[in-house]
Write an enzyme that holds these catalytic residues in place. Sequence first.
Site, PDB file in Angstrom:
ATOM      1  N   ARG A   1      -2.378  10.111  10.944  1.00 29.43           N
ATOM      2  CA  ARG A   1      -3.216   8.930  11.095  1.00 29.43           C
ATOM      3  C   ARG A   1      -4.505   9.279  11.841  1.00 29.43           C
ATOM      4  NH1 ARG A   1      -0.783   3.172  12.792  1.00 29.43           N
ATOM      5  NH2 ARG A   1      -2.674   1.924  12.713  1.00 29.43           N
TER       6      ARG A   1
ATOM      7  N   LYS B   1       2.391   4.460   1.372  1.00 23.16           N
ATOM      8  CA  LYS B   1       2.536   5.020   2.725  1.00 23.16           C
ATOM      9  C   LYS B   1       2.408   6.534   2.597  1.00 23.16           C
ATOM     10  CE  LYS B   1       5.319   4.808   6.936  1.00 23.16           C
ATOM     11  NZ  LYS B   1       5.038   6.132   7.475  1.00 23.16           N
TER      12      LYS B   1
ATOM     13  N   GLU C   1      -5.309   7.718   6.652  1.00 21.44           N
ATOM     14  CA  GLU C   1      -4.366   8.825   6.737  1.00 21.44           C
ATOM     15  C   GLU C   1      -5.034  10.038   6.090  1.00 21.44           C
ATOM     16  OE1 GLU C   1      -1.490   7.936   8.249  1.00 21.44           O
ATOM     17  OE2 GLU C   1       0.001   9.437   7.680  1.00 21.44           O
TER      18      GLU C   1
ATOM     19  N   GLU D   1       0.843  -1.208   0.000  1.00 18.97           N
ATOM     20  CA  GLU D   1       0.000   0.000   0.000  1.00 18.97           C
ATOM     21  C   GLU D   1       0.872   1.250   0.000  1.00 18.97           C
ATOM     22  OE1 GLU D   1      -2.399  -0.103   3.530  1.00 18.97           O
ATOM     23  OE2 GLU D   1      -3.752  -1.632   2.733  1.00 18.97           O
TER      24      GLU D   1
ATOM     25  N   LYS E   1       7.321  -1.242   6.812  1.00 17.76           N
ATOM     26  CA  LYS E   1       7.539   0.004   6.074  1.00 17.76           C
ATOM     27  C   LYS E   1       8.692  -0.167   5.107  1.00 17.76           C
ATOM     28  CE  LYS E   1       8.020   2.286  10.071  1.00 17.76           C
ATOM     29  NZ  LYS E   1       8.316   3.363  11.012  1.00 17.76           N
TER      30      LYS E   1
END
Length: 593
Positions: A264, A259, A309, A257, A430
Site C-alpha cells: 500500500r 484486492k 497498491e 474492487e 475484504k
Amino acid sequence: MKTNSSLEFSRLAEYYSRLESTTSRIEITKILSSLFSETPKEEIPLVCYLTQGKLRPDYEGVELGVAEKLALRALGLATGLNIEKVSEVYLQFGDIGKAAEKLVSQKAQASLFSSRLTLKQVYDSLLKISKLSGQGSLDAKLRELVGLLNSSTPLEAKYIMRIVMGQLRLGVADYTILDAAAEAFLGSKEFRQDIEKAYNVHPDLGFVVSKAAEEGISGIRSIGVQIGIPIRPMLAERLESAVSIFEKLGKRELAAEYKLDGERLQIHKDGEKVILFSRRLEVITHHYPDAVELVKKYLKANKAIVEGEVVAINEDTGEYLPFQELMHRRRKYGIEEAMKEYPVSLNLFDILLFEEKEMIDRKYIERRKMLESVIEQEERIMPVPMIMTSDPDRVERYMQEAIANGCEGLVVKDPDSTYRAGAREFAWIKLKREYRSELTDTLDLVIIGGFHGKGRRAGTLGTYLLAAYDDKRNVFSSVAKIGTGFTDEDLRKLPEILKEYSMSVKPQGVESNIEPDIWFKPHLVIEVIASEITLSPTHTAAWDRIRKGTGISLRFPKFTGRIRDDKGPEEATTVDELVEMYKKQLKKIESEG
Ligand code: ATP
C-alpha cells in the site's frame, strides 16, 4: 499550564511513577491531564512524545537505537562499577529501569545532585543520541548517556534508561493521551471526537495536543489534511461471502474492487515533489523511483494525495505477480537494477486531497469519479479495476476473475462511505477465497524469542517464539513456536534483522512461560499459516479466556515467507481475533459433525 521555565525532569519521573501504579484508564487520563496542566505550553510536545517512549511522531522515523550492551556500559561508567556487576543487577531485576534506579541510588549517597535535570535537557540529549550515526557514534552516544546519568536521581535514571532502550511501557495509548488533552484543554467530552479526527488526519500527538493547548477547539477543528503529513489509513473488515456483505451493509448497490497483492502506498504530490508513505506511514519514496515518475507524469494535479497498491508485474504479459516479488525492491543500493528486473504497476484506489479540496468527507462514489478523472491512464498507472453491482453472484464471479488475475480477492466498498482515517469498519470489506478453507486466514505474529538450531541449523536460530498482541492489556502473549517454512536464506537473514532487538532478559510487555535462548523486543512481524487453533497449557495468549488455566496456540504453524515490515508489532493479529477464530472454528466443526 505554565509558560515560563522548563519542567523539571524529576516531576515527569514522578508522574511516570504514578502512571505505572495504575491500570485504570480513567485514572491514567486524570494523571495525564494534570501533567499537561503543569507543563509549559512549548514543552507539551516533548511530554507527549516521551510518554510514548518516542522522540518524534512515528512517520519521521527517529529511533533511539541504544542496544542492551551500550546501555549496560553507560550504567557501569556512570556508577563506577564494572560491567559484570552491572549485568548481575540487571539480570536479577530483569528490567533496565529498576537496575538503573538501584545502581544510581547506591552511588547517590556519595554525590549530591547539584543541578536538577530539566525535561528540555533530557529531551535534547536523547534527540542528540538518536541523531548520532556512523564512525565513532557509539562512543559519542555513550558519553552523552553517561552525562545524563551522572546528573540523574535514581528515579530519573530509571525512566531515562527505559526510554533509551525502548522499554518504557507506561500503558498509555494514543487515544488516552487524546482523552487527557480534551479534558485539560477543551473542557468538554463532546470535543473528544474532534480531537480524534484531527489526530487521524495528522498523526502527530505533540502537534495535536499543543494545538489544543494553544488554540482550544477552534485550533483542533482547523487541523486538516496536509501535504507531507501522512493520514492514518482506512482499513477493511472481513466477511465470508458476497451475500453476507450485502446483508451486513443493507445497500442495494455496492462497489467491488480488485484486492491487489502488493504494497500500500499513500502518495503525496506537491508540484514536482512526491513522497510515498507505507501502510505504517514510513517514508519509502526511495524504494519506488519508477512509481514517483509515473505520478509526476500521469497524475493531473499540482497538489494531490492519492492511495493505491504498487504491484510487481510481468513486463511481457502485464500480469500481477505475488507480493514476495516486491521484497527485491527494499534495498539501499542497486535500486536501478532492481527496478528493471522487478517492474511494478501503480493501481490507485482513493483520493484524499485534490488541489485545495479535502476529499475525505466526500462519498466513495464521488472520490472514485475524481480519481478516474485525475489519472491519465497508461499501462503502468490506473485506477484499480472496479464494478458497481447489486448482484451478489456477480460479486462472487468478479472475485474468481480477480483471483485468476493474480489478486487476493476483492475489497467491497460502501458507495456512500466517507474516508474514515484510522478506522477498521464495515465500509470496506475484504472478500478472499482462503476464508472458506481450513483456518480462516493467515496470521501476522510478532517474534519475541529464538532458540538455537540443531543439526543442519546449528550455529543459527532454528526456531522462533511468536506472540499475538493483546490490545486490551497492551502486552504481547506467546502463542506458538515456529520452525517450518523457513528457507536457508530466511534462516540467515532473520537473526541479522533481529540482532539489534535482542535482549538477555524478558522484554517489558512480553508474557511467556517459555524461556527462549534469546529474547527479542517486540518488533518484527511475520506472516504465518496454521492448520488450526488449539488450547494450550503453556502458551499465554488468551489465558483463562476459553478455559481456566489454559491459553491458545497454533497447530502446525508455518512461515509463509512474508515478513510484514509494513506492520508494527501493535498491528499484529490480536488475541481477541484469535479467540474469535477459535470460536468460529468450533462452530464449523459442530455444523460439519
Ligand atoms: P491483509 O493482511 O488482508 O492485507 P491488512 O491487515 O494488511 O490485511 P487490511 O486493511 O485488512 O490490511 O486490508 C486492506 C489492505 O489491502 C490495504 O491496506 C491495501 O494494502 C490492500 N488493498 C489492495 N487492494 C485494495 C483496494 N482496492 N482497496 C483497498 N485496499 C486494497
